[in-house]
Motif scaffolding. Structure first.
Motif, short mmCIF file in Angstrom:
data_model
loop_
_atom_site.label_atom_id
_atom_site.label_comp_id
_atom_site.label_asym_id
_atom_site.label_seq_id
_atom_site.Cartn_x
_atom_site.Cartn_y
_atom_site.Cartn_z
N TRP B 286 -21.96 -28.76 -39.70
CA TRP B 286 -21.81 -27.57 -39.49
C TRP B 286 -22.10 -26.60 -40.83
CZ3 TRP B 286 -20.78 -24.05 -35.05
CH2 TRP B 286 -20.74 -24.64 -33.95
N PHE B 287 -23.02 -25.59 -40.76
CA PHE B 287 -23.26 -24.73 -41.87
C PHE B 287 -22.87 -23.14 -41.35
CE2 PHE B 287 -25.76 -28.34 -42.71
CZ PHE B 287 -25.09 -28.88 -43.95
N ILE B 288 -22.42 -22.20 -42.42
CA ILE B 288 -21.92 -20.97 -41.72
C ILE B 288 -22.06 -19.99 -42.78
CG2 ILE B 288 -19.50 -21.78 -42.49
CD1 ILE B 288 -18.53 -20.37 -39.81
N SER B 289 -22.30 -18.61 -42.10
CA SER B 289 -22.57 -17.63 -43.18
C SER B 289 -21.23 -16.96 -43.60
CB SER B 289 -23.31 -16.51 -42.12
OG SER B 289 -22.50 -16.01 -41.03
N GLU B 290 -21.30 -15.90 -44.48
CA GLU B 290 -20.33 -15.40 -44.94
C GLU B 290 -19.22 -14.75 -44.05
OE1 GLU B 290 -22.66 -13.89 -44.64
OE2 GLU B 290 -22.25 -11.49 -44.53
N GLY B 291 -20.05 -14.32 -42.94
CA GLY B 291 -18.97 -13.51 -41.99
C GLY B 291 -17.57 -13.84 -41.61
N PRO B 292 -17.19 -14.89 -41.20
CA PRO B 292 -15.85 -15.54 -40.85
C PRO B 292 -15.18 -15.74 -42.04
CG PRO B 292 -17.60 -16.71 -39.56
CD PRO B 292 -18.31 -15.93 -40.68
N HIS B 293 -15.55 -15.71 -43.14
CA HIS B 293 -14.92 -16.20 -44.36
C HIS B 293 -13.51 -15.31 -44.47
CE1 HIS B 293 -13.31 -16.05 -48.39
NE2 HIS B 293 -13.35 -17.37 -48.49
N GLY B 294 -12.25 -15.80 -44.68
CA GLY B 294 -11.06 -14.96 -44.93
C GLY B 294 -10.43 -14.91 -43.49
N ALA B 295 -11.00 -15.06 -42.36
CA ALA B 295 -10.42 -14.69 -41.20
C ALA B 295 -9.30 -15.79 -40.65
CB ALA B 295 -11.56 -14.81 -39.99
#
Lengths: 318, 434
Positions: B286-295
């Motif tokens: 899985w690779f993921i964008s910056e959107g959920p970082h920090g949640a």
């Protein structure tokens, strides 16, 4: 065979259980009190947030305790809504639509009230309550079927739905108060004349209905990856669709509606996506096509027949 | 009759209170707090009560509007941003006073619920209050909606987090203190390919941000030799279980070896926690964008374990090893007891830039501030690095970091920056998940 069908089937069952637990009380409260209650969405959310606050503030992760607390919170909320808003309006002879619009107002009030409470809780705990991750409970038995372990939400959903249906059956069919509830639903004036305390029956109905939905909300916290103060809002249209399929009268048909909508939303979209490449984002389109089709095919209020008295009486016996 | 009249009146009052609370709460509470803190240390010694500054010689007050996602799909990080915004305003006021300006900046914070319409309403109400500089909105779809109103009313919009490449438009009133996703999509494509992915399913939000990111990702991933299949999902749902089931079918039927998730925080956390229960999705990368970082929701046990299982890696705009960033991070942790989330540093710099641009403009006028902003940014260096804008009003120099979710911290799991992008390759500073 669609790859990953097992998960799709599990989701269908899970959603059918949620819709069942959320929409049967909607039908029950509508047919007894004639309030088209949009604040129903808040009962779901407040139930969920009772569990969330117990978990986030007190560190409690026992679903049974959370469920009892949520039943009391959401049930009392429903009774209060009735005492302060619905009943006074109805006493003044307000039409169904006026009461419905008032319930929309309540919906907004409750929603922002919850935002206020989450902000206060956030201030004291530094935890984010506006979007809360899934809760893992300690008191849900592990059940393994065919080598695969059922998720907590599925086990809890099955339990809550069975208990709900069984106890509603017993209450409505076997007890005096249940018969009174059905009598008020069939013909409120006649019921009152024959000595049934209508106001008490209405409040009791609200308490039971709100409570059941609140418990459903607790199950939601073990399912959803992130619960927000708008969790119930975004589900209310599906719940109403299911209710309309039951004509807001027949509990049995409401149950069928729950299974139908869950199947369309999960199996339907999976099949369409795999074979016809329909984007998954079309899911709400399917739900509301079903709603419109139901309303057009079975006026005035969907497959249960709706308001006419003869349908009421027939429906309420189911 | 009298009783029922009273009850109706009560219901109406309850309604009004609810509405007032809804619209006014965020602005009222935060605005009040900001005012109280920033007036401390006014130039006249007799001013003992900060709010009643009648005795002070007319201190000029400038309002900066904020439309932030305090509820809705970006609320997890929006809550953190609100605190950073307050801190930035305090710092800005202290700084301009140190330079001898007799001015005060005041934050007017409104919640936009991560919704396009509410963001526009907020900008319109700022305009009615005569506010010419607005920080936010967060999401690209929101920026797109407010753009024409801002342009025609000459209101400078500075978004700290909108990254859709489609909004990189020169000569408008929209500025973004973050680079466009044309850059990040390249980094994510490089990361996925470098980690061995060849055929990926891009599961993305069906909105301005998600679609543009997915398009650019597909282009760059093809360039490096991979195949990307795009699967959009509807946003704003209460839950994404059936979407995740459909994703699993797609991954299996296509024989993909990785999933690329382009999401915000609430939806991202939801999708990951359902994916954790789906065997077909636990066996691919899985690779993921910056959107959920920090949640915070991503730090749950379910998602944390899933992250190590699928060796989840994300990208985000970040200037690695910047002492100013570290300083901001420790101050926010100390003052508010929260960790910095994605774009906090970009928000902080947006506030500072806005303040200095207003002073440089010399007049509180949209056009003058816009021109001044470009000049101020050329020499401004903050927690997000060098702030200079490119011709489209986006951050010209944007670096990217690689993040992971690793065990540790008070919640059991924590976000960690583990690498950076440098001249076409991803360099790991440490290897997570081993």
């Amino acid at each position: 065979m669609v790859p990953g069908m097992q998960q799709v089937v599990l989701n269908t069952v899970q959603y059918a259980l949620f819709y069942l637990v959320f929409s049967i009380p909607l039908t029950l409260s509508y047919r007894t009190t004639k309030v088209m209650n949009f604040a129903h969405a808040n009962f779901i959310t407040y139930g969920a947030y009772t569990a969330i606050f117990l978990h986030g503030v007190l560190g409690l992760n026992t679903m049974s305790i959370a469920a009892v607390a949520a039943f009391l919170v959401a049930g009392s909320m429903a009774v209060l809504s009735n005492l302060l808003v619905f009943a006074p309006l109805q006493r003044r002879g307000s039409s169904l639509s006026i009461v419905m619009i008032a319930s929309m107002g309540l919906w907004i009030v409750y929603k922002y009230l919850l935002y206020i409470v989450t902000d206060i809780a956030h201030h004291y705990t530094a935890k984010n309550f506006v979007s809360y991750g899934r809760i893992t409970y300690v008191d849900i038995p592990r059940i393994v079927v065919g080598g695969a372990e059922l998720s907590q939400a599925l086990v809890a959903g099955l339990a809550v739905a069975s208990i709900t249906i069984a106890s509603l059956y017993v209450i409505l069919e076997k007890t005096k108060i249940g018969r009174a509830m059905r009598a008020v639903a069939d013909n409120p004036v006649l019921a009152e004349v024959s000595g049934i305390p209508r106001a008490l029956v209405a409040n009791l109905t609200w308490f039971i209905c709100g409570g059941i939905v609140g418990v459903g909300g607790v199950v939601w916290t073990s399912f959803s990856g992130a619960t927000t103060p708008e969790a119930g809002d975004s589900m209310i249209l599906q719940v109403f669709t299911v209710g309309f399929i039951g004509g807001l009268v027949s509990l049995l048909r409401t149950g069928i509606g729950a299974v139908l909508i869950a199947t369309i939303e999960n199996m339907g979209i999976a099949l369409l996506n795999t074979y016809l490449n329909v984007p998954v984002s079309f899911k709400p389109f399917l739900t509301f096509t079903t709603l419109i089709a139901t309303l057009i095919l079975f006026p005035p209020l969907g497959a249960g027949g709706g308001l006419p008295y003869r349908f009421l009486r027939r429906g309420s016996r189911r | 009759m009298a009783y029922s009249t009273r009850a109706v009146a009560l219901a109406v009052v309850a309604l009004m209170v609810g509405l007032a609370a809804g619209y006014g709460l965020a602005a009222a509470t935060t605005g009040g707090r900001a005012t109280a803190t920033v007036t401390v240390g006014g130039s006249v010694a007799t001013v003992t009560v900060p709010v009643t500054s009648t005795a002070a010689p007319a201190k000029k007050v400038f309002s900066i509007g904020f439309t932030l996602p305090l509820s809705g799909e970006l609320s997890s990080i929006g809550k953190i941003w609100e605190k950073v915004a307050q801190l930035a305003i305090e710092d800005l006021n202290r700084e301009v006073q140190a330079y001898g300006f007799n001015v005060e900046f005041r934050a007017v914070i409104l919640d936009d619920g991560t919704s396009d319409e509410k963001a526009l309403q907020n900008v319109q109400s700022f305009a009615q209050q005569g506010i010419k500089v607005v920080i936010g909105p967060a999401a690209s779809s929101q920026v797109k909606v407010v753009k024409s109103y801002a342009d025609s009313n000459k209101i400078v919009i500075i978004s700290p987090s909108s990254t859709a490449p489609t909004l990189a438009i020169p000569n408008d009133f929209i500025f973004r203190t973050v680079g466009s996703d044309a850059g990040q999509a390249r980094v994510l494509a490089t990361l996925a390919y470098q980690e061995g992915a060849r055929k990926v399913v891009v599961f993305h939000r069906n909105d301005e941000y998600g679609k543009a990111f997915a398009d650019f990702f597909e282009r760059y991933f093809k360039e490096v030799g991979g195949t990307a299949i795009k699967v959009p999902y509807q946003t704003g749902l209460p839950d994404y279980a059936s979407e995740v089931a459909a994703l699993a079918s797609k991954v299996q039927s296509e024989g993909a070896d990785a999933v690329v998730l382009i999401a915000f925080d609430t939806d991202g956390a939801n999708i990951l926690s359902h994916a954790a229960e789906t065997p077909a999705l636990s066996s691919v990368r899985w690779f993921i964008s910056e959107g959920p970082h920090g949640a915070e929701e991503l730090l749950s046990q379910a998602v944390g374990q899933f992250a190590s299982k699928v060796r989840l890696l994300g990208t985000r705009p970040l200037f690695i090893a910047n002492p100013l960033y570290e300083d901001l991070k420790s101050r926010v942790a100390q003052k508010f007891n929260v960790e910095l989330s994605v774009f906090c540093e970009n928000l902080y710099d947006a506030v500072k830039l806005a303040g200095w641009a207003i002073l440089r403009a010399g007049t509180y006028d949209g056009e003058a501030i816009r021109a001044a902003l470009v000049e101020v940014a050329k020499t401004y260096y903050g927690p997000s690095g060098w702030a200079m804008f490119d011709s489209a009003g986006d951050k010209a120099q944007q670096d990217y970091g690689i993040w992971a979710i690793v065990p540790g911290g008070p919640k059991g799991y924590q976000f960690k920056d583990v690498g950076l992008y440098e001249r076409g390759t991803v360099i790991f500073l440490e290897r997570p998940y081993q």
